[in-house]
Write a protein that holds these residues in place. Structure first.
Motif, PDB file in Angstrom:
ATOM      1  N   GLU A  48       6.501  10.613  -0.742  1.00 19.11           N
ATOM      2  CA  GLU A  48       5.894  11.521  -1.817  1.00 19.11           C
ATOM      3  C   GLU A  48       7.303  11.191  -2.903  1.00 19.11           C
ATOM      4  N   SER A  85       6.797   9.321  -6.599  1.00 14.49           N
ATOM      5  CA  SER A  85       7.173  10.221  -7.667  1.00 14.49           C
ATOM      6  C   SER A  85       8.410   9.835  -8.657  1.00 14.49           C
ATOM      7  N   THR A 106      -0.006  12.601  -4.817  1.00 11.26           N
ATOM      8  CA  THR A 106       1.054  12.222  -6.092  1.00 11.26           C
ATOM      9  C   THR A 106       0.457  12.662  -7.294  1.00 11.26           C
TER      10      THR A 106
END
Length: 427
Positions: A187, A191, A264
């Motif tokens: 993640e 991101s 996400t």
């Protein structure tokens, strides 16, 4: 709906700068209804009338605002160059890793099989972003970030977590890597692409729908590469590759093509709301805050064990439905905002009220495209709708009070194109 009446109604509209008594509005003036939703609210001090149409309002001047002196914009070029370098460098790490785990045959079969869930997610992105699409170059940047850069980042950071993983048993090690390492590292690396976009391309990343679109695209790229690994590895190492490939394809390609997108997407949603503030500090803060729900959802997914099917239908399916409902609400809110902004241009003489309903509502758009398609003008009508929607969002950026001169130049270009786009439909 009669498009032939537009030219008659066109010249009857009053400029937004005048009230019903023919007197100028006091400044600052926040028109009633200017904030139709909780998305993109406007402060009274930032509000300003839409420029009048010189065709229907000859007495009103209409000129481009002066360009701020001493500033040269390179646009998206630096971002795209840096992204290309990162992607090429990442592929030097990712491709050998995939081939080493799948072999050539597994890689080819995994690649082909991975195109199916990828297409499902990207078609969803296209549906969400249909009428105000993000620049293709940025979407390509987002996809390649997910497919290459975030994968490479995961491969580089993974060993650090392996050092901290429990070694009491192989099961404990695997569980730690799946439920702790994977949610945190994956993640974060996915991101990070959102953070790059919101800082380097803020002109196009200015709301929650934009955040979801970019997040889904990055996640689609990441899942695509990850699926190549999982599918190809079954071909390369399984005693019964056909059966095992079908099993894992059902799990990843049928039951959970949107898993990474939902994870996400929460980060993208939160960063999209922060983008409304037009402040780098808010963007960075939203990045770290948005990671928390993404990591939590990712952890819950990877933690499902023997009761997988029960947890899938009781927990994961409702999460997906909530995410879908949230996206629908976002699109409804943006539709109301689009309608309000186009009404402001209508009062300035650029559209008729009938056109606004046609261009800014789902029903109106469907009817307009159907009507135009029956006359061989479907493509032109879609271009007209997209042009008007882009104009509405440009106005929203102007009313945010940030980079007003830049967006006013964009507004001018959109307004110049509107009559041409309309004429193409009515030919």
């Amino acid at each position: 709906m009669s498009l032939s009446s537009h030219s008659v109604l066109w010249n009857r509209l009053l400029p937004m700068t005048m009230n019903h008594h023919g007197q100028p509005y006091p400044r600052p003036y926040l028109e009633p209804g200017a904030n139709p939703t909780w998305i993109g609210r406007v402060q009274p001090g930032n509000y300003q009338p839409a420029p009048g149409n010189p065709t229907s309002l000859p007495q009103q001047t209409w000129a481009a605002p002066p360009t701020p002196p001493g500033r040269r914009s390179w646009g998206m070029l630096p971002l795209l160059i840096a992204g290309t370098v990162l992607v090429l460098g990442s592929l030097l790490l990712v491709v050998p890793f995939l081939l080493g785990n799948t072999g050539i045959t597994g890689f080819v079969i995994g690649f082909i099989a991975s195109l199916i869930p990828l297409s499902v997610v990207l078609l969803t992105v296209r549906l969400i972003d249909r009428w105000e699409p993000e620049p293709k170059r940025l979407l390509w940047f987002a996809f390649t970030w997910g497919a290459a850069v975030s994968i490479a980042g995961t491969l580089l950071i993974q060993p650090l977590f392996a050092l901290a993983a429990p070694t009491s048993s192989e099961e404990a090690f695997t569980y730690f890597m799946a439920t702790v390492q994977a949610p945190i590292v994956e993640e974060f690396t996915k991101s990070l692409g959102l953070l790059v976009l919101i800082l380097a391309a803020r002109k196009y990343f200015d709301g929650p729908v934009d955040g979801v679109v970019f997040a889904f695209t990055i996640a689609a790229g990441f899942a695509f590469t990850e699926n190549i690994l999982y599918f190809g590895r079954e071909i390369a190492s399984s005693a019964d590759p056909g059966t095992d490939l079908v099993r894992i394809f059902i799990l990843r390609g049928v039951m959970s093509p949107f898993a990474h997108a939902v994870f996400t997407g929460t980060t993208g949603l939160i960063m999209g709301f922060a983008a409304r503030k037009w402040h780098s500090g808010y963007a960075v803060l939203a990045f770290f805050v948005g990671l928390l729900p993404a990591m939590f959802l990712h952890n819950r997914w990877n933690s499902m064990g023997q009761n997988f099917l029960v947890e899938y239908f009781v927990v994961q399916v409702p999460i997906f439905l909530v995410a879908a409902a949230g996206i629908i609400l976002l699109r409804v809110a943006e539709g109301k905002l689009t309608r309000q902004r186009l009404l402001e241009y209508a009062r300035a003489g650029w559209f008729t009220p009938a056109e606004v309903e046609m261009l800014a509502t789902s029903r109106g758009r469907r009817q307009a495209v159907r009507w135009a398609s029956s006359r061989g003008r479907g493509h032109q009508m879609k271009s007209f709708i997209k042009g008007a929607t882009a104009l509405a969002f440009t106005r929203q950026r102007i009313l945010s009070g940030r980079d007003v001169h830049i967006h006013q130049h964009d507004e001018l270009e959109h307004l110049r194109r509107i009559p041409t786009l309309r004429a193409a439909v009515l030919q």
